[in-house]
Each structure stands twice: as C-alpha cells, then as structure tokens.
Write a protein that holds these residues in place. Structure first.
Motif, PDB file in Angstrom:
ATOM      1  N   GLU A 238     -45.600 105.626  -0.639  1.00  0.00           N
ATOM      2  CA  GLU A 238     -46.420 104.501  -0.501  1.00  0.00           C
ATOM      3  C   GLU A 238     -46.129 103.553   0.869  1.00  0.00           C
ATOM      4  N   ASP A 239     -47.404 103.178   1.012  1.00  0.00           N
ATOM      5  CA  ASP A 239     -47.120 102.554   2.316  1.00  0.00           C
ATOM      6  C   ASP A 239     -47.074 100.946   1.983  1.00  0.00           C
ATOM      7  N   GLU A 240     -45.676  99.867   2.170  1.00  0.00           N
ATOM      8  CA  GLU A 240     -45.728  98.998   1.640  1.00  0.00           C
ATOM      9  C   GLU A 240     -47.091  97.910   2.022  1.00  0.00           C
ATOM     10  N   GLU A 241     -47.534  98.291   3.035  1.00  0.00           N
ATOM     11  CA  GLU A 241     -49.111  97.504   3.928  1.00  0.00           C
ATOM     12  C   GLU A 241     -50.081  98.071   3.205  1.00  0.00           C
ATOM     13  N   ALA A 242     -50.099  99.492   3.342  1.00  0.00           N
ATOM     14  CA  ALA A 242     -51.578 100.125   3.146  1.00  0.00           C
ATOM     15  C   ALA A 242     -52.137 100.944   1.577  1.00  0.00           C
ATOM     16  N   GLY A 243     -50.737 100.737   1.670  1.00  0.00           N
ATOM     17  CA  GLY A 243     -50.619 102.204  -0.247  1.00  0.00           C
ATOM     18  C   GLY A 243     -50.065 103.477   0.707  1.00  0.00           C
ATOM     19  N   GLN A 244     -51.000 104.500   0.700  1.00  0.00           N
ATOM     20  CA  GLN A 244     -50.658 105.482   1.729  1.00  0.00           C
ATOM     21  C   GLN A 244     -51.338 105.652   2.668  1.00  0.00           C
ATOM     22  N   ILE A 245     -50.436 106.020   3.443  1.00  0.00           N
ATOM     23  CA  ILE A 245     -50.840 106.315   4.781  1.00  0.00           C
ATOM     24  C   ILE A 245     -50.827 107.731   5.547  1.00  0.00           C
ATOM     25  N   PRO A 246     -52.698 108.520   5.230  1.00  0.00           N
ATOM     26  CA  PRO A 246     -52.546 109.765   5.868  1.00  0.00           C
ATOM     27  C   PRO A 246     -52.214 110.212   6.916  1.00  0.00           C
ATOM     28  N   LEU A 247     -50.894 111.877   6.473  1.00  0.00           N
ATOM     29  CA  LEU A 247     -50.179 112.621   7.123  1.00  0.00           C
ATOM     30  C   LEU A 247     -50.799 114.119   6.923  1.00  0.00           C
ATOM     31  N   ALA A 248     -50.678 114.489   8.045  1.00  0.00           N
ATOM     32  CA  ALA A 248     -50.793 115.988   7.805  1.00  0.00           C
ATOM     33  C   ALA A 248     -49.508 117.029   8.096  1.00  0.00           C
ATOM     34  N   TYR A 249     -49.510 118.129   6.860  1.00  0.00           N
ATOM     35  CA  TYR A 249     -48.326 118.824   7.704  1.00  0.00           C
ATOM     36  C   TYR A 249     -49.187 120.128   7.988  1.00  0.00           C
ATOM     37  N   VAL A 250     -48.756 120.332   9.455  1.00  0.00           N
ATOM     38  CA  VAL A 250     -49.618 121.966   9.479  1.00  0.00           C
ATOM     39  C   VAL A 250     -48.190 123.603   9.509  1.00  0.00           C
ATOM     40  N   VAL A 251     -48.811 123.825   9.271  1.00  0.00           N
ATOM     41  CA  VAL A 251     -47.986 125.758   9.463  1.00  0.00           C
ATOM     42  C   VAL A 251     -48.831 126.110  10.434  1.00  0.00           C
ATOM     43  N   ARG A 252     -47.828 126.469  12.025  1.00  0.00           N
ATOM     44  CA  ARG A 252     -48.627 126.617  12.857  1.00  0.00           C
ATOM     45  C   ARG A 252     -48.422 128.195  13.130  1.00  0.00           C
ATOM     46  N   THR A 253     -49.525 129.018  13.833  1.00  0.00           N
ATOM     47  CA  THR A 253     -49.396 130.522  13.701  1.00  0.00           C
ATOM     48  C   THR A 253     -48.432 130.801  14.743  1.00  0.00           C
ATOM     49  N   PRO A 254     -47.873 131.918  14.567  1.00  0.00           N
ATOM     50  CA  PRO A 254     -46.883 132.125  15.611  1.00  0.00           C
ATOM     51  C   PRO A 254     -47.386 132.475  17.451  1.00  0.00           C
ATOM     52  N   GLY A 255     -46.830 131.434  17.929  1.00  0.00           N
ATOM     53  CA  GLY A 255     -46.833 131.721  19.347  1.00  0.00           C
ATOM     54  C   GLY A 255     -48.224 130.284  19.569  1.00  0.00           C
ATOM     55  N   SER A 256     -48.299 129.607  18.547  1.00  0.00           N
ATOM     56  CA  SER A 256     -49.823 128.255  18.925  1.00  0.00           C
ATOM     57  C   SER A 256     -48.577 127.545  19.440  1.00  0.00           C
ATOM     58  N   GLU A 257     -49.233 126.617  19.643  1.00  0.00           N
ATOM     59  CA  GLU A 257     -48.721 125.608  20.550  1.00  0.00           C
ATOM     60  C   GLU A 257     -49.654 123.741  20.209  1.00  0.00           C
ATOM     61  N   LEU A 258     -50.002 123.984  19.405  1.00  0.00           N
ATOM     62  CA  LEU A 258     -50.574 122.995  18.513  1.00  0.00           C
ATOM     63  C   LEU A 258     -50.502 121.918  18.955  1.00  0.00           C
TER      64      LEU A 258
END
Length: 178
Positions: A106-126
């Motif tokens: 939970e975020d104090e001001e806005a509730g939940q703040i969207p975030l992303a967890y990303v699994v990069r493929t090997p060698g990716s520079e994303l």
C-alpha cells in the motif's frame, strides 16, 4: 464516447469494492460515492458473512487495528481448496480456514502503486524506461507502471499463484526509480 451504464439500468448503483477469484466475487464495498472520494484506498464494509484479519505475513499472528500486514479472509463463499492439490491448498489456507490473500502493498497517498517485476531473457538489455513506456501506451493513467524490478524468476505457489509477499520482500532489496 463515454458509456453510462445507469441509462440502461437506472435502479443499479455501481460501487467500488474489493474481491478475489477465490472469494467468488466481492468481499467489501463502499456504501456511498462520498467514501470513494474521501478514502480512495479504503475498501469500506465487509459483505455479510465475511470475516477479515490483518496479520503479520511472516508469522500469521493477527495485528490490532491500524497495523499494516497481509489481509486474510474467511467466509462460506470462499473456495474450499485447490482440486487435487493438497500442497497448494495448505499454502493458501491457514489451519483455521483463513484464506491468505497475499495482499499487502500500500502507498500512503494513492493506495497501491503499479509496479512491474520483469524476468529478462538471457542476453536481453531491456531497460526500466522501455518497460514503463511499453505499458504506458496500453493502459489508463492510473494503471501506468511507475517502478520496475528485474528478477530471475517470478515466485509462485504450488497452485501457480504469484506469491506477492515474496515480491514485496524482494522489492525492499531493489533500488527503485521513482
């Protein structure tokens, strides 16, 4: 063109609420539009027959009112378990039948703040910025990702449910770009 559901169903009142697939729909809802304006991160009243506890997600001990922790629910409409998967059922429920929702961020001001967890493929520079921009062109403003964490694997339960509390623990080790 903005569609107004009330035109076709004037007797229907639409309210913001909270629910899960496991709970067969809503578990809590706002009584009035004023509650939504004054408490946007608050899910208001529990639906009759539902019980809720906020617990320490590491120990399962119930917290007193006002403390932050994991939301657990109990009610007859909540699923009884994962068919044919006792390990997943044991991981999802405590011995007294409380559903462990994994809902804790939970975020104090806005509730939940969207975030992303990303699994990069090997060698990716994303990059974090590329992920943020990719999501931004596909969703409404309040759903835009504001943070990105790169991890090696998404933690999942035996039933395949994402273990959000493990992601929250992981987020405290990641340096976030705000």
């Amino acid at each position: 063109m903005k569609h107004n559901l009330r035109l076709g169903f004037p007797w229907v009142k639409i309210r913001q609420g909270y629910g899960l697939t496991e709970s067969c729909g809503a578990t809590a809802f706002f009584i009035s539009d004023e509650q939504v304006k004054t408490h946007p991160a608050f899910c208001a009243r529990l639906v009759p027959t539902f019980g809720a506890e906020i617990v320490d997600y590491e120990t399962g001990s119930a917290f007193p009112p006002g403390r932050k922790g994991e939301l657990w629910l109990r009610s007859p409409p909540i699923m009884k378990g994962h068919l044919g998967n006792e390990a997943a059922t044991a991981a999802t429920f405590d011995p007294d039948g409380w559903l462990k929702t994994d809902d804790i961020v939970e975020d104090e001001e806005a509730g939940q703040i969207p975030l992303a967890y990303v699994v990069r493929t090997p060698g990716s520079e994303l990059t974090e910025e590329q992920v943020i921009q990719f999501v931004a062109i596909q969703v409404t403003p309040y759903k835009k990702v504001r943070r990105v964490g790169f991890i090696s694997a998404i933690p999942k339960s035996a039933a395949g449910k994402i273990l959000r509390k493990e992601l929250v623990s992981h987020s405290q080790q990641v340096i976030w770009k705000l």
